[in-house]
Design a protein around this motif. Sequence first.
Motif, mmCIF file in Angstrom:
data_model
loop_
_atom_site.group_PDB
_atom_site.id
_atom_site.type_symbol
_atom_site.label_atom_id
_atom_site.label_comp_id
_atom_site.label_asym_id
_atom_site.label_seq_id
_atom_site.Cartn_x
_atom_site.Cartn_y
_atom_site.Cartn_z
ATOM 1 N N SER A 59 118.781 29.629 77.748
ATOM 2 C CA SER A 59 118.740 29.428 79.196
ATOM 3 C C SER A 59 117.874 30.507 79.822
ATOM 4 O O SER A 59 117.678 31.582 79.247
ATOM 5 C CB SER A 59 120.146 29.492 79.803
ATOM 6 N N LEU A 60 117.357 30.209 81.001
ATOM 7 C CA LEU A 60 116.650 31.203 81.796
ATOM 8 C C LEU A 60 117.663 31.996 82.601
ATOM 9 O O LEU A 60 118.664 31.452 83.078
ATOM 10 C CB LEU A 60 115.658 30.517 82.734
ATOM 11 N N GLY A 61 117.415 33.291 82.762
ATOM 12 C CA GLY A 61 118.336 34.116 83.533
ATOM 13 C C GLY A 61 117.727 35.455 83.891
ATOM 14 O O GLY A 61 116.693 35.844 83.348
ATOM 15 N N ASN A 62 118.367 36.163 84.798
ATOM 16 C CA ASN A 62 117.960 37.517 85.138
ATOM 17 C C ASN A 62 118.737 38.511 84.277
ATOM 18 O O ASN A 62 119.911 38.299 83.969
ATOM 19 C CB ASN A 62 118.210 37.815 86.615
ATOM 20 N N THR A 63 118.101 39.608 83.935
ATOM 21 C CA THR A 63 118.696 40.567 83.016
ATOM 22 C C THR A 63 120.060 41.085 83.466
ATOM 23 O O THR A 63 120.992 41.188 82.660
ATOM 24 C CB THR A 63 117.753 41.770 82.827
ATOM 25 N N TYR A 64 120.197 41.408 84.766
ATOM 26 C CA TYR A 64 121.395 42.118 85.205
ATOM 27 C C TYR A 64 122.675 41.295 85.079
ATOM 28 O O TYR A 64 123.773 41.854 85.078
ATOM 29 C CB TYR A 64 121.240 42.616 86.648
ATOM 30 N N TYR A 65 122.540 39.974 84.946
ATOM 31 C CA TYR A 65 123.744 39.157 84.791
ATOM 32 C C TYR A 65 124.484 39.495 83.495
ATOM 33 O O TYR A 65 125.701 39.337 83.408
ATOM 34 C CB TYR A 65 123.413 37.669 84.837
ATOM 35 N N MET A 66 123.760 39.959 82.485
ATOM 36 C CA MET A 66 124.424 40.371 81.255
ATOM 37 C C MET A 66 125.384 41.525 81.538
ATOM 38 O O MET A 66 126.519 41.550 81.043
ATOM 39 C CB MET A 66 123.397 40.772 80.204
ATOM 40 N N GLY A 67 124.941 42.479 82.356
ATOM 41 C CA GLY A 67 125.803 43.592 82.716
ATOM 42 C C GLY A 67 127.045 43.144 83.454
ATOM 43 O O GLY A 67 128.145 43.678 83.244
ATOM 44 N N GLN A 68 126.891 42.151 84.322
ATOM 45 C CA GLN A 68 128.041 41.636 85.062
ATOM 46 C C GLN A 68 129.013 40.911 84.139
ATOM 47 O O GLN A 68 130.236 41.034 84.271
ATOM 48 C CB GLN A 68 127.555 40.711 86.178
ATOM 49 N N MET A 69 128.475 40.169 83.165
ATOM 50 C CA MET A 69 129.341 39.394 82.271
ATOM 51 C C MET A 69 130.121 40.276 81.301
ATOM 52 O O MET A 69 131.310 40.034 81.063
ATOM 53 C CB MET A 69 128.506 38.357 81.506
ATOM 54 N N VAL A 70 129.475 41.274 80.729
ATOM 55 C CA VAL A 70 130.173 42.093 79.730
ATOM 56 C C VAL A 70 131.283 42.911 80.357
ATOM 57 O O VAL A 70 132.206 43.365 79.658
ATOM 58 C CB VAL A 70 129.202 43.023 78.968
#
Length: 334
Positions: free
Chosen positions: A211-222
């Motif tokens: 999927s396409l996404g912005n990097t910072y969403y990984m920080g929010q998810m973890v």
Amino acid sequence: MIRTSLLALALGSTALPVLAEEVNIYSHRQPELIQPLIDAFTAETGIDVNIAFVDKGMVERLQAEGDRSPADLVLTVDIARLMQVVDAGVTQPVQSEVLEANIPAEFRDPDDRWFGLTTRARIVYASKERVADGEVTTYEDLASDKWKGRICTRSGTNDYNVALLGAVIAHDGLEKAKTWVEGLKANLAKKPDGGDRDQVKSIWAGECDISLGNTYYMGQMVNDPEQKEWADSVRIVFPTFEAGGTHMNVSGVAMTKSAPNKEAALKLMEFLSSDEAQHIYAETNHEFPVKPGVERSELVASWGEFTPDTLNLMEVAAQRADALKLMEEVDFDG
């Protein structure tokens, strides 16, 4: 101290407090995302900050208020949104040696009308189980048949996807960009829906592979107990353009034309570009600092190194109308 004028916003009021030594902000960003920054600024300067969250109609609101607007600053994400505010004539240029020293030229307007505060990359989230290392290469390659039925994304008319398509147009031309977006649509596993984190959930659920996404969403998810399992199912891959690097975007600030607290507002702008504020951005919002020399957070650094695209963001913003038209022509969300 943050005093968020949501009630005033809901009532359509323009009566934010306008007092000495305070700053009033209209923000596209949720107030809680910048609260640590504002708390640090107030602790250092004693200047209070009032924030009105304006999700839609910011330009129209500023135009309607005119010289009576209580807003000093506009905080927003996406280069196109910054340019919409600037092009509407509701901002003013700001001359500051501090801002010029802290923010590289590629992340600020040459006419000093907006200043980038953080950057983020538009990347690919890839299934750890179903996508091999090296399988994701370029943005252009996402339109190839090998991704048939394997891609998820949010709406094509979302600002982040429109900006990415704008960069494709700037790199490859309008005709090739149309072919690309048609190919991308043909490769979708399902109809575009939700946000970037929803797409990662779909990968976790086996509905798509990338999927396409912005990097910072990984920080929010973890950092979210419910979403950490989604995050653990994917890795971040930094695709590039065939003739460039990884697509970048910004969050930024502009001073309004009315700015009743101009001196205090400039202090806040300069603070947001400082080492302290840039470090807070990096640690709390999982974004890339714009100021050279400020380290990424440990988590962000763990995602790996990449080559940012050098395409001027003004060029990306200039393609917004054509990009949006292409998304509508191909009925991307249909």
